[in-house]
Write a protein that holds these residues in place. Structure first.
Motif: not given
Length: 183
Positions: A171-177
């Motif tokens: 998975h390509l995971v984009w971290l937000l927050g």
């Protein structure tokens, strides 16, 4: 299926109100197989997270195939904090499909669950690579059809059972927050 998906989304959004970190992700292996997918993962505790991924395709590479499904997953992060390093988890799977191979068509539903092991590797400030493997049970009921006089005619209904690997993902995971300590 709609009621289950609605319940899962409600729980995820409610948990997300208190969560410090949210991630959006896509499975690069499924993208390569022409099966678009999108996932969302929410931190639910100091070492836990909950995610929901949905996927589907319609005639990939011109094949006569349609599929749609969802995978909810609960993860426990062993590396000290969520979205970092090793994790173990429990996942479920539900899918509906219509596939024609050669002269036979298979229409059915499959469901199952299993245990997940994986590793999240930070590659940039807000980007991770997430490697996962899931082993468990997959079962379902499907109908076989064969073409007769230019029409597909039902032949039989069968059960499908599988015990073993049920998913492998990159998975390509984009971290937000705000909770991302990589940021």
């Amino acid at each position: 299926m709609k009621r289950l998906l609605s319940t899962i989304i409600t729980v995820a959004v409610t948990a997300g109100l208190k969560a410090q970190l949210l991630a959006l992700k896509t499975d690069a292996l499924w993208d390569g197989l022409m099966t678009p997918n999108l996932g969302m993962e929410i931190v639910t505790g100091n070492k836990t997270s909950f995610g929901l991924s949905v996927f589907g395709n319609y005639k990939p590479w011109g094949m006569d195939m349609k599929m749609v499904g969802a995978i909810p997953e609960f993860r426990y992060w062993c590396g000290g904090r969520p979205m970092m390093r090793e994790f173990i988890g429990v996942a479920a799977l539900g899918t509906s499909y219509d596939i024609t191979w050669g002269s036979e068509t298979y229409k059915g539903d499959a469901w199952g669950g299993g245990l997940t092991y994986g590793y999240a590797l930070p590659v940039a400030r807000r980007l991770n690579l997430d490697f996962t493997v899931n082993v468990g049970y997959l079962g379902g009921i499907y109908k076989e059809y064969k073409p007769i006089d230019e029409h597909y005619v039902w032949q039989r209904t069968r059960r499908m059972r599988w015990l073993g690997p049920t998913k492998v993902g990159v998975h390509l995971v984009w971290l937000l927050g705000r909770g991302n300590k990589n940021a």
